[in-house]
Design an enzyme around this catalytic site. Sequence first.
Site, PDB file in Angstrom:
ATOM      1  CG  HIS A  54      67.993 -60.417 -26.970  1.00  0.00           C
ATOM      2  ND1 HIS A  54      67.603 -60.304 -28.279  1.00  0.00           N
ATOM      3  CD2 HIS A  54      67.467 -59.338 -26.332  1.00  0.00           C
ATOM      4  CE1 HIS A  54      66.866 -59.223 -28.423  1.00  0.00           C
ATOM      5  NE2 HIS A  54      66.784 -58.604 -27.253  1.00  0.00           N
TER       6      HIS A  54
HETATM    7  P1  TYD Z   1      64.380 -56.178 -24.264  1.00  0.00           P
HETATM    8  O1  TYD Z   1      64.203 -57.467 -24.999  1.00  0.00           O
HETATM    9  O2  TYD Z   1      65.403 -56.157 -23.193  1.00  0.00           O
HETATM   10  O3  TYD Z   1      64.664 -55.005 -25.278  1.00  0.00           O
HETATM   11  P2  TYD Z   1      65.885 -54.860 -26.313  1.00  0.00           P
HETATM   12  O4  TYD Z   1      66.064 -56.174 -26.977  1.00  0.00           O
HETATM   13  O5  TYD Z   1      65.478 -53.815 -27.250  1.00  0.00           O
HETATM   14  O6  TYD Z   1      67.100 -54.450 -25.567  1.00  0.00           O
HETATM   15  O7  TYD Z   1      62.962 -55.771 -23.681  1.00  0.00           O
HETATM   16  C1  TYD Z   1      62.797 -54.797 -22.659  1.00  0.00           C
HETATM   17  C2  TYD Z   1      61.631 -55.218 -21.771  1.00  0.00           C
HETATM   18  O8  TYD Z   1      60.413 -55.245 -22.506  1.00  0.00           O
HETATM   19  C3  TYD Z   1      61.826 -56.606 -21.176  1.00  0.00           C
HETATM   20  O9  TYD Z   1      61.377 -56.576 -19.834  1.00  0.00           O
HETATM   21  C4  TYD Z   1      60.902 -57.478 -21.974  1.00  0.00           C
HETATM   22  C5  TYD Z   1      59.823 -56.526 -22.425  1.00  0.00           C
HETATM   23  N1  TYD Z   1      59.256 -56.863 -23.751  1.00  0.00           N
HETATM   24  C6  TYD Z   1      57.943 -57.311 -23.847  1.00  0.00           C
HETATM   25  O10 TYD Z   1      57.228 -57.474 -22.838  1.00  0.00           O
HETATM   26  N2  TYD Z   1      57.439 -57.593 -25.086  1.00  0.00           N
HETATM   27  C7  TYD Z   1      58.169 -57.428 -26.214  1.00  0.00           C
HETATM   28  O11 TYD Z   1      57.680 -57.681 -27.345  1.00  0.00           O
HETATM   29  C8  TYD Z   1      59.533 -56.973 -26.095  1.00  0.00           C
HETATM   30  C9  TYD Z   1      60.405 -56.800 -27.308  1.00  0.00           C
HETATM   31  C10 TYD Z   1      60.028 -56.696 -24.847  1.00  0.00           C
END
Ligand code: TYD
Length: 147
Positions: A54
């Site tokens: 992302h």
């Molecule tokens: P995600 O952004 O997919 O993790 P990564 O970038 O490490 O692959 O986040 C996983 C889940 O956690 C998603 O449902 C969003 C949630 N999340 C939060 O609620 N707050 C946060 O600060 C982060 C980073 C993720």
Amino acid sequence: MQSKIEDVKFLEFSQHGDERGRLVIVEGDRDVPFPIERLFYIYGSDNDVVRGCHANRKSKFVLINVAGQSKVKVIDGKGNQIIYCLTRPHTGIYLPPMIWKEMYDFSPDSVLLCISSEHYEASEYIRDYDEYVKEVNAAASDNDIIE
Ligand code: TYD
């Protein structure tokens, strides 16, 4: 906000150590180039997992493998990419907004600390790569307009 791949920076924090062990200090607006609003950490990811995938419209990040190792691929949407290996607890990378990132090759003991300039806001995440490239190119063509 548009970012270039050159805006991604490798950071080395100073280590304060003595016979008791080592201490690394990360202060907002001093050791990282923004006030710190949020931190989270990623661990227990298998070696074949790719996380991230992302870009963020607003958030700036610093990523530090405080234990173990991982790799971070950064892409600017204009054909440039760099792979950083995070292998030491006193080094990290700074990611400005609008840089695509993918984290992978996690070692079993990897703890990847992510420090952010913003509270979590789902709507500032771009999770679709084609949408990301579209936004990068739209911003680039806006910059081409000379009035
Ligand atoms: P995600 O952004 O997919 O993790 P990564 O970038 O490490 O692959 O986040 C996983 C889940 O956690 C998603 O449902 C969003 C949630 N999340 C939060 O609620 N707050 C946060 O600060 C982060 C980073 C993720």
